[in-house]
Design an enzyme around this catalytic site. Structure first.
Site, PDB file in Angstrom:
ATOM      1  N   GLY A  56       0.828  -1.197   0.000  1.00 49.13           N
ATOM      2  CA  GLY A  56       0.000   0.000   0.000  1.00 49.13           C
ATOM      3  C   GLY A  56       0.862   1.246   0.000  1.00 49.13           C
ATOM      4  O   GLY A  56       2.060   1.184   0.340  1.00 49.13           O
ATOM      5  N   CYS A  83       5.277  -6.062   1.933  1.00 47.34           N
ATOM      6  CA  CYS A  83       5.620  -4.640   1.964  1.00 47.34           C
ATOM      7  C   CYS A  83       4.833  -3.922   3.065  1.00 47.34           C
ATOM      8  O   CYS A  83       5.078  -4.152   4.243  1.00 47.34           O
ATOM      9  CB  CYS A  83       5.416  -4.014   0.590  1.00 47.34           C
ATOM     10  N   TYR A  84       3.870  -3.064   2.727  1.00 46.61           N
ATOM     11  CA  TYR A  84       3.054  -2.410   3.752  1.00 46.61           C
ATOM     12  C   TYR A  84       2.395  -3.456   4.643  1.00 46.61           C
ATOM     13  O   TYR A  84       2.289  -3.265   5.859  1.00 46.61           O
ATOM     14  CB  TYR A  84       1.983  -1.539   3.095  1.00 46.61           C
ATOM     15  N   HIS A 170       8.660  -7.410  -2.758  1.00 48.86           N
ATOM     16  CA  HIS A 170       7.500  -7.819  -3.553  1.00 48.86           C
ATOM     17  C   HIS A 170       7.821  -9.103  -4.328  1.00 48.86           C
ATOM     18  O   HIS A 170       8.416  -9.050  -5.405  1.00 48.86           O
ATOM     19  CB  HIS A 170       7.113  -6.717  -4.540  1.00 48.86           C
ATOM     20  N   GLU A 172       5.761 -10.846  -5.952  1.00 53.69           N
ATOM     21  CA  GLU A 172       4.833 -11.000  -7.065  1.00 53.69           C
ATOM     22  C   GLU A 172       5.325 -10.400  -8.368  1.00 53.69           C
ATOM     23  O   GLU A 172       4.811 -10.736  -9.439  1.00 53.69           O
ATOM     24  CB  GLU A 172       3.465 -10.396  -6.701  1.00 53.69           C
ATOM     25  N   VAL A 227      -7.159  -7.157 -28.306  1.00 50.15           N
ATOM     26  CA  VAL A 227      -7.252  -8.429 -27.598  1.00 50.15           C
ATOM     27  C   VAL A 227      -8.347  -8.395 -26.543  1.00 50.15           C
ATOM     28  O   VAL A 227      -9.198  -9.291 -26.468  1.00 50.15           O
ATOM     29  CB  VAL A 227      -5.893  -8.785 -26.948  1.00 50.15           C
ATOM     30  N   ASP A 228      -8.352  -7.359 -25.734  1.00 52.06           N
ATOM     31  CA  ASP A 228      -9.257  -7.322 -24.584  1.00 52.06           C
ATOM     32  C   ASP A 228     -10.720  -7.269 -25.000  1.00 52.06           C
ATOM     33  O   ASP A 228     -11.539  -8.066 -24.538  1.00 52.06           O
ATOM     34  CB  ASP A 228      -8.924  -6.118 -23.696  1.00 52.06           C
ATOM     35  N   SER A 229     -11.061  -6.327 -25.882  1.00 54.81           N
ATOM     36  CA  SER A 229     -12.468  -6.207 -26.282  1.00 54.81           C
ATOM     37  C   SER A 229     -12.919  -7.407 -27.102  1.00 54.81           C
ATOM     38  O   SER A 229     -14.079  -7.824 -27.024  1.00 54.81           O
ATOM     39  CB  SER A 229     -12.706  -4.904 -27.057  1.00 54.81           C
ATOM     40  N   LYS A 368      -3.086  -9.236 -18.969  1.00 50.92           N
ATOM     41  CA  LYS A 368      -3.068  -9.446 -20.414  1.00 50.92           C
ATOM     42  C   LYS A 368      -2.772 -10.893 -20.796  1.00 50.92           C
ATOM     43  O   LYS A 368      -3.435 -11.458 -21.668  1.00 50.92           O
ATOM     44  CB  LYS A 368      -2.040  -8.519 -21.052  1.00 50.92           C
TER      45      LYS A 368
END
Length: 512
Positions: A56, A83-84, A170, A172, A227-229, A368
């Site tokens: 955060g 982290c936070y 982090h 991730e 791609v997304d739509s 994505k």
């Protein structure tokens, strides 16, 4: 409906909260993101296998810092703070957090205690991604430090009996070497997960959820051909068939020939209701003299919605609007407690008086690469699934400054050459996003013994999987030289090419 096993991610406003979720899903473990305000009673009732505290932007000592209920530590559910979240664990359980004399950002060498369950199988020395100004200066009772850096005495800590773990770094993000291994150790060694959730589960559940939500009502889809739509349209079409109408708004800000390509693919390959709206002049008129990127995004977002409303009136009553929003759009727009990086036309830029009953965003929780997996699962052709990412505002945010028809034509031609040469070199799958930008810079040049004073085009190419972090692509100099030569020789009013070698962070992938 709750899955057999699930991890809860408590969101404290971190930019990487959903990236944590994405990494957990990579390990085939289902997860949910909820507000840090979720009660201990509700958490226990849902039967989570583990809880992850996100990072955060706040200091744990600031007046408005989000806090967790100390009762969470009495639920006998394994907890991992990042982290936070790590600092919050320390302060909540009686430790101390202070401001660092030496701040740590980016790649940082770390030494691990190999006896920790989290660090089994990764060696004793590694590289992690740090991003903090505060640090844990005193451990809570019963905790031991399990990792250190040169300037951070508690890069990780744990209380093995309570099954409480904390990481200052982090795990991730891609830059943390062995970060996925650390998360997998938490999920499998600490929480006892079996890993039975996969992308086909997401597709099936999403289709069923959309069927249940929409029923026989009508939906409009904001189709860009990206791609997304495209994936969003297909997943909704799979759920409701002809009750979906796709509206393709050609705002004149698309890549070269893209409008015709999109129309051809969706009319010939998919049995969808498709309406193409040619609105180039309308958008250019609205954008006249506008130079601020946020204002561009807001204008384009509002015009999109207005066009949909007008088309909806023509075809009769429509209940829902479908959009291809994905999580990087959401987190960069500062939804919830996250800091605003930039607005997206399909998130923060929506006008308040949208005339639809609701918005359907089937991909809102995905990154994505996960969207591409969904597309493959749905049987969408590779030509669409692997299409270059393209922002909703289109070339408007790849032209720095005012947008004109002349500038659009210049950029379309330069961008087409760049993309063509990348494909010819067989790099289109290795480089995750690549495009040209028309900068607002003009410079002196010489062509055929004559002085020129023309535009500078910037080339941008990055390697990434999640689009939350990215590294600039190391394109061969010979190829860059060929691209540069073609652009300055084939595109009028361009006399200089530059290549962007900035990672994300500190830059974003797009220029505006």
């Amino acid at each position: 409906m709750m899955k057999n096993e699930a991890i809860l991610i408590l969101d404290f406003g971190g930019q990487y909260s959903q990236l944590i979720a994405r990494r957990v899903r990579d390990c085939n473990v289902y997860c949910e993101i909820k507000s840090y305000k979720m009660s201990a009673e509700e958490i226990q009732k849902r039967g989570y296998k583990g809880i992850i505290f996100s990072g955060g932007p706040n200091s744990v000592y600031s007046n408005n810092a989000p806090k967790c209920n100390a009762e969470l530590f009495n639920l006998n559910i394994p907890i991992l703070g990042i982290c936070y979240g790590a600092q919050l664990i320390a302060v909540t359980l009686g430790g101390k957090v202070d401001n660092s004399q030496v701040k740590e950002y980016g790649n940082t060498s770390v030494t691990y205690n190999g006896d920790s369950l989290l660090f089994q199988g990764i060696g004793t020395v590694g590289v992690t991604w740090m991003s903090h100004t505060d640090y844990i200066s005193a451990l809570p009772d019963g905790f031991i430090a399990t990792a250190t850096t040169e300037n951070c005495p508690v890069a990780a800590m744990e209380h093995i009996e309570k099954k409480v773990f904390a990481l200052q770094f982090h795990p991730e993000v891609e830059h943390s070497i062995a970060g996925n291994h650390i998360l997998k150790n938490y999920l499998y060694q600490v929480c006892g997960c079996k890993g039975n959730w996969k992308m086909d589960s997401f597709v099936k559940e999403s289709i069923e959820s959309i069927k249940k939500q929409i029923g026989n009502k009508k939906v409009l889809c904001a189709l860009s051909g990206g791609v997304d739509s495209s994936v969003a349209a297909c997943i909704v079409h799979r759920a409701i068939g002809k009750n979906l109408t796709c509206i393709f708004v050609d705002h004149g800000l698309l890549r070269k020939n893209e409008g015709d390509d999109v129309e051809r693919v969706f009319r010939e390959q998919f049995d969808m209701n498709l309406i193409r709206v040619n609105a180039q002049e309308r958008f250019l008129s609205k954008l006249k003299d506008v130079t601020d990127p946020e204002t561009k995004r807001k204008i384009i977002g509002e015009e999109f919605i207005r066009v949909f409303e007008e088309e909806a009136k023509k075809i009769g009553h429509v209940d829902y609007l479908c959009q291809g929003t994905i999580y990087p759009d959401v987190v960069e727009s500062g939804i919830g407690d996250s800091a605003v990086i930039k607005s997206h036309h399909n998130v923060g830029g929506l006008p308040k008086d949208v005339n639809f009953s609701g918005i359907i965003e089937p991909l809102r929780d995905l990154f994505k690469d996960e969207v591409r997996k969904v597309g493959t699962e749905l049987g969408i052709p590779g030509i669409l699934v692997w299409r270059q990412p393209f922002p909703g505002p289109g070339l408007a945010i790849r032209i720095l400054g005012e947008i004109t028809k002349e500038k659009l034509d210049i950029l379309k031609d330069a961008d087409a050459i760049f993309r063509e040469e990348i494909i010819n070199a067989g790099l289109e799958r290795d480089i995750n996003q690549y495009f040209a930008v028309l900068t607002g810079i003009k410079s002196v040049g010489v062509m055929g013994d004559f002085r020129t004073y023309d535009y500078t085009v910037a080339l941008r190419a990055v390697s990434t999987t999640d689009f939350m972090t990215a590294d600039w692509a190391r394109i061969d100099y010979e190829l860059l030289g060929k691209i540069s030569s073609r652009i300055v020789n084939e595109v009028k009013h361009v006399n200089r090419i530059v290549y962007d070698i900035t990672s994300k962070p500190p830059a974003t992938i797009e220029f505006e």
